[in-house]
Design a protein around this motif. Structure first.
Motif, PDB file in Angstrom:
ATOM      1  N   GLN A  28       0.749  -1.219  -0.084  1.00  0.00           N
ATOM      2  CA  GLN A  28      -0.027  -0.096   0.009  1.00  0.00           C
ATOM      3  C   GLN A  28       0.734   1.121  -0.037  1.00  0.00           C
ATOM      4  OE1 GLN A  28      -2.404  -0.975   3.292  1.00  0.00           O
ATOM      5  NE2 GLN A  28      -4.249  -1.388   2.120  1.00  0.00           N
ATOM      6  N   ASN A  29       2.022   1.197   0.858  1.00  0.00           N
ATOM      7  CA  ASN A  29       2.827   2.482   0.886  1.00  0.00           C
ATOM      8  C   ASN A  29       3.891   2.608  -0.302  1.00  0.00           C
ATOM      9  OD1 ASN A  29       5.106   1.143   1.537  1.00  0.00           O
ATOM     10  ND2 ASN A  29       4.679   1.402   3.696  1.00  0.00           N
ATOM     11  N   GLY A  30       3.917   1.625  -1.178  1.00  0.00           N
ATOM     12  CA  GLY A  30       4.894   1.584  -2.457  1.00  0.00           C
ATOM     13  C   GLY A  30       6.076   1.059  -2.366  1.00  0.00           C
ATOM     14  N   ALA A  31       6.337   0.585  -1.022  1.00  0.00           N
ATOM     15  CA  ALA A  31       7.713  -0.068  -0.758  1.00  0.00           C
ATOM     16  C   ALA A  31       7.769  -1.433  -1.722  1.00  0.00           C
ATOM     17  CB  ALA A  31       7.771  -0.311   0.916  1.00  0.00           C
ATOM     18  N   LEU A  32       6.956  -1.946  -1.841  1.00  0.00           N
ATOM     19  CA  LEU A  32       6.832  -3.216  -2.557  1.00  0.00           C
ATOM     20  C   LEU A  32       5.989  -2.970  -3.692  1.00  0.00           C
ATOM     21  CD1 LEU A  32       6.527  -6.090  -0.219  1.00  0.00           C
ATOM     22  CD2 LEU A  32       8.415  -5.752  -1.458  1.00  0.00           C
ATOM     23  N   PRO A  33       6.521  -2.415  -4.975  1.00  0.00           N
ATOM     24  CA  PRO A  33       5.522  -1.938  -6.043  1.00  0.00           C
ATOM     25  C   PRO A  33       4.977  -3.292  -6.824  1.00  0.00           C
ATOM     26  CG  PRO A  33       7.948  -1.500  -6.442  1.00  0.00           C
ATOM     27  CD  PRO A  33       7.883  -1.863  -5.167  1.00  0.00           C
ATOM     28  N   ALA A  34       4.200  -3.178  -7.769  1.00  0.00           N
ATOM     29  CA  ALA A  34       3.528  -4.200  -8.371  1.00  0.00           C
ATOM     30  C   ALA A  34       4.680  -4.741  -9.256  1.00  0.00           C
ATOM     31  CB  ALA A  34       2.608  -3.602  -9.291  1.00  0.00           C
ATOM     32  N   GLY A  35       4.493  -6.189  -9.348  1.00  0.00           N
ATOM     33  CA  GLY A  35       5.847  -6.966  -9.876  1.00  0.00           C
ATOM     34  C   GLY A  35       7.056  -7.220  -9.374  1.00  0.00           C
ATOM     35  N   THR A  36       7.030  -6.834  -8.019  1.00  0.00           N
ATOM     36  CA  THR A  36       8.193  -7.408  -7.138  1.00  0.00           C
ATOM     37  C   THR A  36       8.304  -8.568  -6.836  1.00  0.00           C
ATOM     38  OG1 THR A  36       8.437  -4.940  -6.133  1.00  0.00           O
ATOM     39  CG2 THR A  36       9.418  -6.772  -5.139  1.00  0.00           C
ATOM     40  N   ARG A  37       9.268  -9.404  -7.036  1.00  0.00           N
ATOM     41  CA  ARG A  37       9.267 -10.750  -6.617  1.00  0.00           C
ATOM     42  C   ARG A  37       9.678 -10.846  -5.092  1.00  0.00           C
ATOM     43  NH1 ARG A  37      12.766 -15.305  -6.034  1.00  0.00           N
ATOM     44  NH2 ARG A  37      11.872 -17.097  -7.345  1.00  0.00           N
TER      45      ARG A  37
END
Length: 121
Positions: A28-37
């Protein structure tokens, strides 16, 4: 990948739920953006000193909620749709806008109704 996750094993919240909530917050806060493994279940369990099944339960719950997706042997990734909360909010907003239109409510009046509802809490 080392994620800055902390599990309070003495806390009242079960470890799998702590992990689920921390991963969701990171999406939610962007620390793990979409596509991150994401780390493998086994690797993350080792990093956090948790049982493999505990991490697997967190991943399954996140996958069920659309936060992550598992791609077979390729691993688990943050879902391309990103934050499911935002997606659900957008669906609710579209449904509200459609219903307000059906009722013949002017956009400014519909927005006023939403503001009043949010303020009421």
């Amino acid at each position: 990948m080392e994620l800055p996750l902390k599990i309070d094993k003495a806390g009242s919240t079960p470890p799998f739920e702590q992990l689920r909530m921390q991963l969701l917050a990171a999406v939610q806060n962007g620390a793990l953006p979409a596509g991150t493994r994401l780390p493998t279940v086994r690797a993350l369990a080792g990093q956090l000193e948790l049982a493999v099944n505990t991490v697997a339960s967190s991943y399954r719950a996140l996958e069920k909620d659309g936060v992550i997706e598992t791609r077979g042997r390729s691993g688990s990734f943050v879902a391309a749709t990103g934050d499911p909360t935002t997606a659900q909010l957008q669906l609710a907003a579209r449904a509200f806008a459609e219903r307000a239109g059906q009722l013949g409510v002017a956009p400014r009046d519909a927005l006023a109704a939403v503001r009043a509802a949010l303020d009421a809490g």
